[in-house]
Scaffold this motif. Structure first.
Motif, PDB file in Angstrom:
ATOM      1  N   ASP A  62      75.944  38.160  51.045  1.00  0.00           N
ATOM      2  CA  ASP A  62      77.274  37.556  51.176  1.00  0.00           C
ATOM      3  C   ASP A  62      78.365  38.618  51.249  1.00  0.00           C
ATOM      4  O   ASP A  62      79.402  38.406  51.870  1.00  0.00           O
ATOM      5  N   ARG A  63      78.142  39.744  50.609  1.00  0.00           N
ATOM      6  CA  ARG A  63      79.119  40.837  50.609  1.00  0.00           C
ATOM      7  C   ARG A  63      78.807  41.877  51.671  1.00  0.00           C
ATOM      8  O   ARG A  63      79.372  42.966  51.670  1.00  0.00           O
ATOM      9  N   PHE A 106      69.614  43.583  52.160  1.00  0.00           N
ATOM     10  CA  PHE A 106      68.552  42.846  51.485  1.00  0.00           C
ATOM     11  C   PHE A 106      67.451  43.803  51.018  1.00  0.00           C
ATOM     12  O   PHE A 106      66.869  43.609  49.953  1.00  0.00           O
ATOM     13  N   TYR A 107      67.203  44.849  51.799  1.00  0.00           N
ATOM     14  CA  TYR A 107      66.180  45.833  51.438  1.00  0.00           C
ATOM     15  C   TYR A 107      66.545  46.523  50.124  1.00  0.00           C
ATOM     16  O   TYR A 107      65.723  46.623  49.215  1.00  0.00           O
ATOM     17  N   ILE A 108      67.785  46.982  50.010  1.00  0.00           N
ATOM     18  CA  ILE A 108      68.210  47.659  48.789  1.00  0.00           C
ATOM     19  C   ILE A 108      68.226  46.673  47.623  1.00  0.00           C
ATOM     20  O   ILE A 108      67.826  47.007  46.511  1.00  0.00           O
ATOM     21  N   GLN A 109      68.657  45.450  47.893  1.00  0.00           N
ATOM     22  CA  GLN A 109      68.673  44.434  46.852  1.00  0.00           C
ATOM     23  C   GLN A 109      67.259  44.175  46.330  1.00  0.00           C
ATOM     24  O   GLN A 109      67.047  44.044  45.123  1.00  0.00           O
ATOM     25  N   SER A 110      66.286  44.149  47.212  1.00  0.00           N
ATOM     26  CA  SER A 110      64.903  43.932  46.771  1.00  0.00           C
ATOM     27  C   SER A 110      64.377  45.144  45.999  1.00  0.00           C
ATOM     28  O   SER A 110      63.622  44.987  45.038  1.00  0.00           O
ATOM     29  N   PHE A 151      72.757  44.546  42.126  1.00  0.00           N
ATOM     30  CA  PHE A 151      72.267  43.363  42.827  1.00  0.00           C
ATOM     31  C   PHE A 151      73.429  42.617  43.474  1.00  0.00           C
ATOM     32  O   PHE A 151      73.335  42.170  44.614  1.00  0.00           O
ATOM     33  N   GLY A 152      74.556  42.522  42.753  1.00  0.00           N
ATOM     34  CA  GLY A 152      75.730  41.840  43.301  1.00  0.00           C
ATOM     35  C   GLY A 152      76.365  42.601  44.443  1.00  0.00           C
ATOM     36  O   GLY A 152      76.762  42.018  45.454  1.00  0.00           O
ATOM     37  N   VAL A 153      76.465  43.913  44.297  1.00  0.00           N
ATOM     38  CA  VAL A 153      77.081  44.741  45.339  1.00  0.00           C
ATOM     39  C   VAL A 153      76.285  44.670  46.639  1.00  0.00           C
ATOM     40  O   VAL A 153      76.854  44.695  47.733  1.00  0.00           O
TER      41      VAL A 153
END
Length: 125
Positions: free
Chosen positions: A80-81, A85-89, A74-76
């Protein structure tokens, strides 16, 4: 005369094909709606897919390992980095699905049940 028969055969074939196409389209639309509703009830993704996203084994799910993998991925993938957003979701939904599975496997614990000390102290007073 042969032209007339040929045209009738073509028109009849087109009608049969048209009806079959419309029926198949209606069936496919109904099936996809049912599958979408079914997936939404289950959290959107399967347990296997969630385990592959977080790179954990489904046979040995541990809350601590899932949390560590989730925090890292989630952090990677944070905006901001420069992440996606798709992969984070997808990572978030995977953790959500695994958490759902882990809570289903473990019974809830608590002291506010009918046999707890809170009821007996009130009755003794």
């Amino acid at each position: 005369m042969a032209h007339r028969i040929l045209v009738q055969v073509l028109v009849t074939g087109a009608q049969v094909f048209g009806r079959a196409f419309v029926q198949a389209y209606k069936q496919a639309a109904a099936t996809s709606t049912h599958q979408a509703q079914s997936a939404a009830k289950q959290g959107g993704i399967t347990l296997d897919e969630a385990c592959r996203i977080l790179n954990v084994r489904s046979e040995a799910l541990e809350a601590q390992q899932v949390k560590e993998k989730f925090d890292h991925l989630f952090g990677v993938n944070s905006k901001d980095r420069g992440g996606s957003f798709y992969i984070q979701s997808k990572v978030f939904r995977a953790k959500e699905r695994i958490d759902k599975e882990l809570t289903k496997d473990t019974p809830p614990t608590g002291n506010a049940g009918p046999g707890s000390g809170a009821d007996s102290t009130a009755a003794a007073s």
